[in-house]
Design an enzyme around this catalytic site. Sequence first.
Site, PDB file in Angstrom:
ATOM      1  N   LYS A 175      -5.427 -10.759   3.155  1.00 58.71           N
ATOM      2  CA  LYS A 175      -5.993  -9.523   3.701  1.00 58.71           C
ATOM      3  C   LYS A 175      -7.274  -9.169   2.940  1.00 58.71           C
ATOM      4  O   LYS A 175      -7.539  -9.742   1.873  1.00 58.71           O
ATOM      5  CB  LYS A 175      -4.968  -8.388   3.588  1.00 58.71           C
TER       6      LYS A 175
ATOM      7  N   ARG B 211       6.193   4.020   2.027  1.00 57.50           N
ATOM      8  CA  ARG B 211       4.960   3.727   2.759  1.00 57.50           C
ATOM      9  C   ARG B 211       5.254   3.514   4.244  1.00 57.50           C
ATOM     10  O   ARG B 211       4.991   4.401   5.043  1.00 57.50           O
ATOM     11  CB  ARG B 211       4.278   2.509   2.126  1.00 57.50           C
TER      12      ARG B 211
ATOM     13  N   HIS C 178       9.152  -3.716   0.291  1.00 59.18           N
ATOM     14  CA  HIS C 178       8.062  -3.856  -0.679  1.00 59.18           C
ATOM     15  C   HIS C 178       8.392  -3.016  -1.910  1.00 59.18           C
ATOM     16  O   HIS C 178       8.833  -1.879  -1.784  1.00 59.18           O
ATOM     17  CB  HIS C 178       6.759  -3.380  -0.028  1.00 59.18           C
TER      18      HIS C 178
ATOM     19  N   ARG D 154       5.387 -13.323  -0.875  1.00 61.06           N
ATOM     20  CA  ARG D 154       4.090 -12.913  -0.326  1.00 61.06           C
ATOM     21  C   ARG D 154       3.061 -12.733  -1.450  1.00 61.06           C
ATOM     22  O   ARG D 154       2.632 -11.621  -1.746  1.00 61.06           O
ATOM     23  CB  ARG D 154       4.230 -11.578   0.419  1.00 61.06           C
TER      24      ARG D 154
ATOM     25  N   TYR E  95     -31.570   6.446 -13.039  1.00 60.55           N
ATOM     26  CA  TYR E  95     -31.229   7.790 -12.555  1.00 60.55           C
ATOM     27  C   TYR E  95     -30.454   8.565 -13.609  1.00 60.55           C
ATOM     28  O   TYR E  95     -29.586   8.012 -14.282  1.00 60.55           O
ATOM     29  CB  TYR E  95     -30.321   7.692 -11.323  1.00 60.55           C
TER      30      TYR E  95
ATOM     31  N   CYS F 203     -27.471   1.662  -9.931  1.00 60.17           N
ATOM     32  CA  CYS F 203     -28.027   2.205  -8.688  1.00 60.17           C
ATOM     33  C   CYS F 203     -27.331   1.555  -7.491  1.00 60.17           C
ATOM     34  O   CYS F 203     -26.449   0.723  -7.654  1.00 60.17           O
ATOM     35  CB  CYS F 203     -29.531   1.930  -8.612  1.00 60.17           C
ATOM     36  N   MET F 204     -27.777   1.920  -6.297  1.00 63.91           N
ATOM     37  CA  MET F 204     -27.119   1.370  -5.111  1.00 63.91           C
ATOM     38  C   MET F 204     -27.295  -0.151  -5.030  1.00 63.91           C
ATOM     39  O   MET F 204     -26.370  -0.869  -4.670  1.00 63.91           O
ATOM     40  CB  MET F 204     -27.670   2.032  -3.843  1.00 63.91           C
ATOM     41  N   ASP F 205     -28.489  -0.634  -5.388  1.00 62.98           N
ATOM     42  CA  ASP F 205     -28.798  -2.051  -5.157  1.00 62.98           C
ATOM     43  C   ASP F 205     -29.262  -2.801  -6.403  1.00 62.98           C
ATOM     44  O   ASP F 205     -29.551  -3.990  -6.332  1.00 62.98           O
ATOM     45  CB  ASP F 205     -29.917  -2.171  -4.114  1.00 62.98           C
TER      46      ASP F 205
HETATM   47  C1  LIG Z   1      -0.903  -6.662  -0.345  1.00 64.04           C
HETATM   48  C2  LIG Z   1       0.521  -6.984  -0.174  1.00 64.04           C
HETATM   49  C3  LIG Z   1       1.072  -8.083  -0.851  1.00 64.04           C
HETATM   50  C4  LIG Z   1       0.323  -8.869  -1.917  1.00 64.04           C
HETATM   51  O1  LIG Z   1       0.274  -8.079  -3.086  1.00 64.04           O
HETATM   52  P1  LIG Z   1      -0.239  -8.655  -4.494  1.00 64.04           P
HETATM   53  O2  LIG Z   1       0.105  -7.594  -5.470  1.00 64.04           O
HETATM   54  O3  LIG Z   1      -1.705  -8.834  -4.389  1.00 64.04           O
HETATM   55  O4  LIG Z   1       0.472  -9.923  -4.733  1.00 64.04           O
HETATM   56  C5  LIG Z   1       2.385  -8.417  -0.550  1.00 64.04           C
HETATM   57  N1  LIG Z   1       3.113  -7.699   0.336  1.00 64.04           N
HETATM   58  C6  LIG Z   1       2.614  -6.619   0.983  1.00 64.04           C
HETATM   59  C7  LIG Z   1       3.482  -5.877   1.936  1.00 64.04           C
HETATM   60  C8  LIG Z   1       1.310  -6.215   0.734  1.00 64.04           C
HETATM   61  O5  LIG Z   1       0.835  -5.144   1.358  1.00 64.04           O
END
Ligand SMILES: *Cc1c(COP(=O)(O)O)cnc(C)c1O
Length: 399
Positions: free
Chosen positions: A46, A144, A174, A233, A278, A325-327
């Site tokens: 992701k 969540r 999770h 995961r 700045y 700065c921004m850039d």
């Molecule tokens: C982002 C995410 C992960 C991966 O998490 P890490 O801490 O980067 O290993 C696994 N499961 C779910 C549901 C997540 O949202």
Amino acid sequence: MDTNTLIQNFTKRPVWAQIDLDAAIANIRGIRRLVGPQVCVTSVVKANAYGHGAIELAKVFLGHGADQVAVACLGEAVELRQGGITGRILILGHTDGHRAEELTAYGVEPTVFRYEDALRFSRAAQAQHRTVNIHIAVDTGMGRIGYEPNANGIREIQAIAALPGLQLEGVFTHFAVSDSNTPADRAYTQAQYQCFTKFLTALAEVGIRPVYTHCCSSSGLLSQTAFHQNMVRPGILQYGYHPSGTVACTSFTPQPVMSLRCCITHVKWVHKGQYISYGRHFQATKETCIATIPVGYADGYPRLLSNRTEVLVHGRRVPQVGNICMDQCMIDVTDVPNVQIGDEAVLFGTQGEGSLPLEELAAAIGTIDHEILCNINRRVPRVYVRGGQVVRRVEYLVE
Ligand SMILES: *Cc1c(COP(=O)(O)O)cnc(C)c1O
């Protein structure tokens, strides 16, 4: 890496995130060895693979130990499909049922925790003569998304499982604190796990047996090896970082995949008393050599790091000075002899003998590695290196 070659041949702007594919391969292989051959490894890519480039990294992980990939939302899944990823893609966040047609057409697997969404996925599956694989989220203490693990949850999951066109591929939860090693937090994770397995048993009693059950992200994977179930995961660990300061990876050494690099655009000496940037938050206390680099907070180099971080030049650490700065931003190179326009500066990563770990930057501003990585945005070209050779570059803005 010869910087000039890089600049002339591989990037248009002398700022780039260098992605070490050998490191990525070593990390995913380490994860595979750790969990064993039986466990499904769902590689989390992701947020543009935490800033590393989702299409590239998905290919690398799938080619070296991962079984499938996961993203946060449908748009990220579509990007992967269009980039040639044909394997299974799980969406970890919510996908609204109104996007069922698109989701079904792309053959992507949603996380489900509402009957209305499931109903729409079911109708789209039937209309397209396909099966939609779904994963049910269960909230065991993260607060969540997901069904609460109670009788009501079981009833609704039963109803969903009975819908035509859907295959109940997974049930998952999770952890909230699996990256913490305190006794209280370890007990909390333990309790979440027990709640999860109890719920799985209750589901089995009404005949619901998902193909996969899963709960471990990187931290759970490392700290709770008994909790792997038949899928894990991993996210941050694949990119070469420990999930936290207290959860260590002992079975292999995670190798950081990304380094953020650029070339110096300007060098000048300033007199004692002169201000930089700045807000005038830096004032030279003596004759000072200041170099300007073309990276700023719009690239994802956090402004909060102003006057609080270092940069590598000629393999040595030098202080970043004045507001970012921004850039662009400035660095004090007084102590490094003979710094020239065009010389490479490394904002995190290694250079020669020098090393500037991302963890230091994150710690300096009270955040986690994940956040800095995924904020390195699409203005920064990605340069992929394997076996010491540049194998590919991705310019998001110009091609
Ligand atoms: C982002 C995410 C992960 C991966 O998490 P890490 O801490 O980067 O290993 C696994 N499961 C779910 C549901 C997540 O949202």
